[in-house]
Motif scaffolding. Structure first.
Motif, short mmCIF file in Angstrom:
data_model
loop_
_atom_site.label_atom_id
_atom_site.label_comp_id
_atom_site.label_asym_id
_atom_site.label_seq_id
_atom_site.Cartn_x
_atom_site.Cartn_y
_atom_site.Cartn_z
N ARG A 41 -3.40 -8.90 0.63
CA ARG A 41 -4.76 -8.47 0.98
C ARG A 41 -5.02 -7.02 0.56
O ARG A 41 -6.17 -6.65 0.32
CB ARG A 41 -4.97 -8.59 2.49
N LEU A 42 -3.94 -6.21 0.50
CA LEU A 42 -4.09 -4.81 0.10
C LEU A 42 -3.93 -4.62 -1.40
O LEU A 42 -3.88 -3.48 -1.88
CB LEU A 42 -3.07 -3.94 0.84
N GLY A 43 -3.81 -5.71 -2.14
CA GLY A 43 -3.73 -5.62 -3.59
C GLY A 43 -2.34 -5.54 -4.15
O GLY A 43 -2.16 -5.26 -5.35
N VAL A 44 -1.31 -5.79 -3.34
CA VAL A 44 0.08 -5.74 -3.81
C VAL A 44 0.47 -7.13 -4.31
O VAL A 44 0.25 -8.12 -3.61
CB VAL A 44 1.02 -5.29 -2.68
N PRO A 45 1.06 -7.26 -5.50
CA PRO A 45 1.52 -8.57 -5.97
C PRO A 45 2.50 -9.20 -4.99
O PRO A 45 3.31 -8.50 -4.36
CB PRO A 45 2.19 -8.25 -7.31
N ALA A 46 2.45 -10.51 -4.86
CA ALA A 46 3.25 -11.21 -3.87
C ALA A 46 4.75 -10.95 -4.04
O ALA A 46 5.48 -10.76 -3.07
CB ALA A 46 2.97 -12.71 -3.93
N GLY A 47 5.22 -10.91 -5.31
CA GLY A 47 6.65 -10.67 -5.54
C GLY A 47 7.08 -9.30 -5.07
O GLY A 47 8.16 -9.14 -4.48
N LEU A 48 6.25 -8.29 -5.33
CA LEU A 48 6.58 -6.94 -4.90
C LEU A 48 6.53 -6.83 -3.38
O LEU A 48 7.38 -6.18 -2.76
CB LEU A 48 5.61 -5.94 -5.54
N GLN A 71 1.79 3.24 -1.12
CA GLN A 71 0.62 3.67 -1.87
C GLN A 71 -0.58 2.77 -1.60
O GLN A 71 -1.72 3.24 -1.49
CB GLN A 71 0.95 3.69 -3.36
N ALA A 72 -0.34 1.47 -1.45
CA ALA A 72 -1.43 0.55 -1.15
C ALA A 72 -2.04 0.86 0.21
O ALA A 72 -3.27 0.81 0.38
CB ALA A 72 -0.92 -0.89 -1.18
N ALA A 73 -1.19 1.19 1.19
CA ALA A 73 -1.71 1.55 2.51
C ALA A 73 -2.53 2.84 2.44
O ALA A 73 -3.57 2.98 3.10
CB ALA A 73 -0.56 1.71 3.50
N ARG A 74 -2.09 3.79 1.62
CA ARG A 74 -2.81 5.07 1.49
C ARG A 74 -4.18 4.91 0.85
O ARG A 74 -5.04 5.79 0.99
CB ARG A 74 -1.97 6.07 0.69
N ARG A 75 -4.39 3.83 0.15
CA ARG A 75 -5.71 3.60 -0.45
C ARG A 75 -6.70 2.98 0.54
O ARG A 75 -7.89 2.85 0.23
CB ARG A 75 -5.57 2.69 -1.69
N CYS A 76 -6.21 2.60 1.71
CA CYS A 76 -7.05 1.92 2.70
C CYS A 76 -7.41 2.85 3.85
O CYS A 76 -6.61 3.71 4.25
CB CYS A 76 -6.32 0.70 3.28
N THR A 77 -8.59 2.65 4.40
CA THR A 77 -8.93 3.29 5.66
C THR A 77 -8.22 2.55 6.79
O THR A 77 -7.72 1.42 6.61
CB THR A 77 -10.43 3.27 5.91
N LEU A 78 -8.21 3.16 7.98
CA LEU A 78 -7.63 2.47 9.12
C LEU A 78 -8.36 1.15 9.38
O LEU A 78 -7.73 0.13 9.66
CB LEU A 78 -7.69 3.36 10.37
#
Length: 590
Positions: free
Chosen positions: A181-188, A213-220
């Motif tokens: 959901r945060l844009g991270v590929p499933a394998g990673l 890094q994916a979490a840092r691109r998101c707001t709470l």
């Protein structure tokens, strides 16, 4: 049930915790039931043949600094008196066990424990893993930089709006979907699952950088929405160390009616010593740490403990490293417990549980909320058939979140109880310790609740339901009103061959330390810290002693606990049959 305190009992936090728990136990008893005093002695070192003058010294010598600091790259003290609190709960356990033993004909008057024994019990799983014959593949060979603001060995996430958050799930599919959901590929995302899952066992969480890094691109709000949609629990890490709630250590509800024929078996002996719970039977259906540790503690006090496990056995049995054909960490909490397998989703499995509970003094579980009621195995179900039973249940949060609590695991409990802020000084971001602080305390408090139930039964001939939680255990830890900064000399100091923690006098009088540092300028404390690396630990101990100051070498290899003669009375050597070491029982009774 307040103990008579003896000469030499000095750890104030330990005594405060013990007295609080014993007063709470006494509230359920008829007046006068606890009139005969028990002498409780709590020291700093106990059977450890070392000069351990305070909490910091105990943490340094017994491995707490080492395990807590794994995630941030080097030994680091817990900024709370954690080992002292553990010792206080151990003291209450010992006193209450003595009272239960007296009701069964034992003549016991005194119990001893120590802050060092509490610390060693807290690192028991990590000691087992360190001394197992097979290596632990999950510990990184190169830890993250010490003191990093957002250490890569922690699981705490930081959002784009600067909020620190802790997530939890026990479901690998939910984990993968959350990161997708945060844009991270499933394998990673999948590569992050094992270090995340194993952080309970290893005290490190080296997640792939892409996840952070994916979490840092998101707001709470975005992070929370992804968690809600995928069934992942999320709590914001508060900077306030004060508990969000202060529940009672446990809640005791009397059974529905007086039990007739409550057994009072005569105590037996083990290794020449009388154990207060010998002859009593505990049946547990538990998992992870909190529940198994409660049963382990009752077994160390003499009870016979039987485990109920699912068909094929508890999956934690195969968590590396192995000691023989079983996980060393699992054995650290469950060795010596006979196992009965039962599938609770079937009528036959539930009948097995009822049959075992009918012959038990204590039934213990830490099932997920609602599971007991769904299976017809709640306290009312078992007490109706066996009114003399003590039904002890443990959860993550009790009723703090209503009927939809987060996953009830250690690190979320640290966040909600304020420990995540309290365990770190003000110059570090708040984050849970990956040392399982509330799991250990939660197991001990659950065991103390069970003993309170047995004492209640002895006084009233009625069984009881007792419930505790990780949250109710975590709030036992005293913490400052505000987080404070730790001066440079109040940290573990790197020497030429290890680390050193200054003693209480040296920390209170840093000017005396500067005089030993060949003209170091107090205006530049980092220069003073660097000068410690010029000499070995032994050289510094000698120089400090000549100046009337003390220090404690920092243990950075748990295997040394089995090699150091000073710990032989407190730590059992590796068993040739199983290949792992363990702390000895943390009480002496007289």
């Amino acid at each position: 049930m307040t103990p008579r305190l003896g000469v030499g009992t000095r750890p104030a936090v330990s005594l405060d915790v013990a007295e609080r728990l014993l007063r709470h136990s006494a509230r359920a008893l008829p007046q006068g039931a606890d009139a005969d005093p028990v002498r409780l002695l709590i020291g700093w070192a106990g059977p450890v043949a070392r000069d351990l003058p305070d909490e910091r010294a105990v943490q340094a010598a017994c491995g707490l600094l080492h395990v807590h600091g794994r995630a941030t790259g080097g030994p680091a003290p817990l900024a709370v008196d954690y080992a002292s609190v553990v010792a206080g709960v151990l003291g209450a356990l010992g006193v209450t066990a003595v009272r239960v033993g007296r009701a069964r004909g034992l003549d016991l008057r005194e119990v001893r424990t120590s802050v060092a024994q509490g610390a060693l019990l807290a690192v028991g799983q990590y000691l087992a893993a360190a001394t197992a014959a097979s290596p632990d593949p999950e510990l990184p060979s190169s830890p993250p930089p010490s003191g990093a603001a957002d250490a890569e060995g922690l699981a705490t996430l930081v959002t784009s709006d600067g909020v620190r958050a802790e997530i939890e799930t026990l479901d690998p599919l939910a984990w993968r979907e959350f990161w997708v959901r945060l844009g991270v590929p499933a394998g990673l995302a999948g590569r992050g699952w094992l270090p995340f899952q194993q952080r309970f066992a290893t005290a490190v969480c080296p997640l792939p950088g892409a996840l952070r890094q994916a979490a840092r691109r998101c707001t709470l709000a975005e992070l929370r929405a992804a968690a809600d949609d995928t069934g992942v629990s999320l709590l914001v890490v508060r900077a306030d160390p004060a508990p969000a709630a202060c529940p009672a250590p446990w809640e005791l509800t009397p059974g529905p009616r007086e039990a007739h024929g409550v057994p009072s078996p005569r105590p037996a002996t083990a290794d020449g010593a009388v154990l207060p719970l010998s002859g009593l039977r505990v049946v547990e259906s538990t998992r992870r740490v909190q529940g198994p540790l409660a049963g382990h503690v009752l077994r160390m006090l003499g009870a016979d403990v039987v485990r109920i496990e699912p068909p094929g056995g508890d999956p934690m049995r195969w968590l590396p490293p192995l000691a023989g054909d079983c996980s060393a960490r699992f054995l650290a909490l469950n060795a010596g417990k006979p196992v009965v397998e039962a599938d609770l989703t079937t009528p036959q499995g539930r009948d097995t549980v009822r049959s075992l509970a009918a012959g038990a003094d204590v039934f213990l579980h830490n099932w997920a909320p609602g599971k007991a009621a769904r299976h017809g195995l709640d306290a009312s179900d078992l007490l109706s058939a066996h009114p003399g039973l003590v039904y002890a249940s443990a959860s993550g949060f009790g009723d703090a979140f209503g009927d939809r609590p987060p996953v009830g695991t250690d690190y979320l409990a640290q966040v909600h109880s304020g420990l995540a802020a309290a365990v770190r000084p003000a110059d570090e971001p708040p984050a849970p310790s990956l040392l399982t602080l509330t799991d250990v305390l939660g197991g001990l408090v659950c065991a103390q609740g069970a003993l309170a139930g047995l004492a209640f039964r002895a006084a009233t001939r009625r069984g009881a339901r007792v419930h505790s939680s990780l949250l109710s255990a975590g709030v036992l830890v005293p913490r400052p009103a505000h987080r404070v900064r730790r001066p440079p000399l109040d940290r573990p100091l790197r020497t030429a061959d290890g680390h050193l923690c200054l003693g209480p006098d040296a920390r209170r009088h840093p000017e005396a330390v500067y005089r030993l540092l060949d003209g170091a300028d107090p205006a530049y404390p980092q220069d003073a810290v660097a000068r410690f690396a010029r000499r070995t630990t032994e050289e510094w101990l000698a120089r400090l002693a000549d100046a009337g100051l003390t220090a404690t070498p920092v243990l950075t290899d748990l295997r040394d606990l089995t090699r150091d003669a000073a710990f032989h009375a407190a730590v059992a050597p590796p068993d040739p049959a199983t290949g792992y070491a363990r702390p000895r029982a943390p009480w002496e009774f007289a």
